[in-house]
Write a protein that holds these residues in place. Structure first.
Motif, PDB file in Angstrom:
ATOM      1  N   ASP A 151      34.840 -26.838 -11.443  1.00 59.12           N
ATOM      2  CA  ASP A 151      34.787 -27.033 -12.902  1.00 59.12           C
ATOM      3  C   ASP A 151      33.502 -27.729 -13.350  1.00 59.12           C
ATOM      4  O   ASP A 151      32.804 -27.261 -14.256  1.00 59.12           O
ATOM      5  CB  ASP A 151      35.957 -27.911 -13.373  1.00 59.12           C
ATOM      6  CG  ASP A 151      37.299 -27.328 -13.020  1.00 59.12           C
ATOM      7  OD1 ASP A 151      37.449 -26.099 -13.121  1.00 59.12           O
ATOM      8  OD2 ASP A 151      38.196 -28.109 -12.653  1.00 59.12           O
TER       9      ASP A 151
ATOM     10  N   ASP B 279      44.880 -25.536 -14.546  1.00 59.17           N
ATOM     11  CA  ASP B 279      45.636 -26.245 -13.501  1.00 59.17           C
ATOM     12  C   ASP B 279      45.134 -27.669 -13.323  1.00 59.17           C
ATOM     13  O   ASP B 279      43.955 -27.886 -13.049  1.00 59.17           O
ATOM     14  CB  ASP B 279      45.476 -25.523 -12.152  1.00 59.17           C
ATOM     15  CG  ASP B 279      46.459 -24.385 -11.993  1.00 59.17           C
ATOM     16  OD1 ASP B 279      47.665 -24.628 -12.131  1.00 59.17           O
ATOM     17  OD2 ASP B 279      46.012 -23.255 -11.727  1.00 59.17           O
ATOM     18  N   GLY B 280      46.012 -28.643 -13.474  1.00 60.19           N
ATOM     19  CA  GLY B 280      45.632 -30.036 -13.255  1.00 60.19           C
ATOM     20  C   GLY B 280      45.048 -30.704 -14.488  1.00 60.19           C
ATOM     21  O   GLY B 280      44.833 -31.914 -14.501  1.00 60.19           O
TER      22      GLY B 280
ATOM     23  N   ASP C 295      39.205 -30.735 -13.408  1.00 54.47           N
ATOM     24  CA  ASP C 295      39.711 -31.703 -12.428  1.00 54.47           C
ATOM     25  C   ASP C 295      39.146 -31.445 -11.034  1.00 54.47           C
ATOM     26  O   ASP C 295      39.616 -32.021 -10.061  1.00 54.47           O
ATOM     27  CB  ASP C 295      41.247 -31.693 -12.389  1.00 54.47           C
ATOM     28  CG  ASP C 295      41.802 -30.419 -11.790  1.00 54.47           C
ATOM     29  OD1 ASP C 295      41.200 -29.341 -12.009  1.00 54.47           O
ATOM     30  OD2 ASP C 295      42.816 -30.494 -11.077  1.00 54.47           O
TER      31      ASP C 295
ATOM     32  N   ASP D 285      39.537 -26.216 -18.064  1.00 57.06           N
ATOM     33  CA  ASP D 285      40.301 -25.694 -16.947  1.00 57.06           C
ATOM     34  C   ASP D 285      41.790 -25.760 -17.331  1.00 57.06           C
ATOM     35  O   ASP D 285      42.162 -26.409 -18.314  1.00 57.06           O
ATOM     36  CB  ASP D 285      39.992 -26.595 -15.732  1.00 57.06           C
ATOM     37  CG  ASP D 285      40.759 -26.196 -14.492  1.00 57.06           C
ATOM     38  OD1 ASP D 285      40.857 -24.996 -14.212  1.00 57.06           O
ATOM     39  OD2 ASP D 285      41.267 -27.114 -13.803  1.00 57.06           O
TER      40      ASP D 285
HETATM   41 MG   LIG Z   1      42.074 -27.469 -11.963  1.00 62.82          MG
END
Ligand SMILES: [Mg+2]
Length: 259
Positions: A224, A24-25, A219, A22
């Protein structure tokens, strides 16, 4: 499906030959790299471990995400990024006739890609309302979406994410926009992106690897990690993004504080 989750001190404890991740994060929050992420992907790059990013963010094209990653210091081509927008466009291209009208909520970049696929961008009489993240989303757009759905349009969300991590907090995701339209119209949305495993299968095909060779890093449990599990890939939850959802029934194979 895993019944126990093991905490890792380092991702080096695992054996794998390809990485799906992933963004973002995991890699960045907003415009800021997550500590350790750039170094980790650089190490995989130098060791020849192939990686592909799978993001539910449909704001940008794969090429634009690859650019952002290169700017942060991670070697990445457009081929190494699969977005939920790519998956959504493939889906609508298979479902609706060329030239069909879509009411699209999303960035100008996303609308341009919808038009490039041969669809008409319309305000009314659409066959589907297609929702991506749009920070200018307002009551008039919700009303237009409602009108189209009451006229028979499908409701399609590029992703179900309700919340997105930023450098200094969080913002509502595209899933929150879709949920507001679903609440008003009573429509049940179809969601693209994770946790549907299509995006994972696409990424594995790009790398030429099978599920047994790959790990999925994320995350969010319900997107995910669940997508990874549905594709049969070992899943690793990193604690650098959205706070872990204590109510989720999804259990990752491994927990990791940071990359
Ligand atoms: Mg994420």
């Amino acid at each position: 499906m895993t019944t126990t989750t093991r905490r890792l001190g380092s991702i080096d404890e695992l054996g794998f030959s390809a990485v799906l991740s992933d963004l973002d994060g995991v890699v960045y929050r907003g415009e800021v790299a997550v500590p350790g992420a750039v170094e980790r992907f650089n190490r995989w790059q130098s060791e020849g471990v192939p990686y592909c990013f799978v993001t539910n963010n449909a704001e940008k094209s794969a090429a634009a995400f690859a650019n952002k990653l290169s700017t942060l210091g991670i070697a990445c081509t457009a081929e190494q990024v699969v977005t939920s927008g790519d998956v959504a466009l493939e889906f609508v291209s298979g479902k609706y006739a060329p030239g069909a009208g879509l009411y699209v909520i999303g960035t100008q970049a996303f609308k341009a890609r919808v038009a490039e696929c041969g669809f008409a961008l319309v305000e009314r009489d659409a066959v589907a309302v297609l929702v991506a993240l749009d920070r200018s989303f307002d009551y008039a757009m919700m009303t237009a979406a409602l009108g189209n759905i009451l006229g028979g349009a499908d409701l399609i969300g590029t992703n179900p994410d309700l919340i997105r991590p930023l450098a200094d907090g969080f913002e509502p995701g595209a899933g929150a926009i879709t949920a507001s339209i679903a609440a008003a119209s009573g429509a049940t949305p179809m969601f693209m992106g994770k946790p549907d495993p299509t995006i994972i299968h696409t990424a594995m095909a790009r790398l030429g690897v099978s599920a047994a060779d790959a790990i999925m890093i994320g995350d969010k449990l319900d997107t995910d990690i669940l997508a990874g599990q549905r594709a049969g890939v070992t899943s690793i939850f990193v604690e650098t993004g959205v706070p872990i959802d204590a109510h989720s029934t999804v259990l990752p194979d491994y927990l990791l504080a940071r990359l």
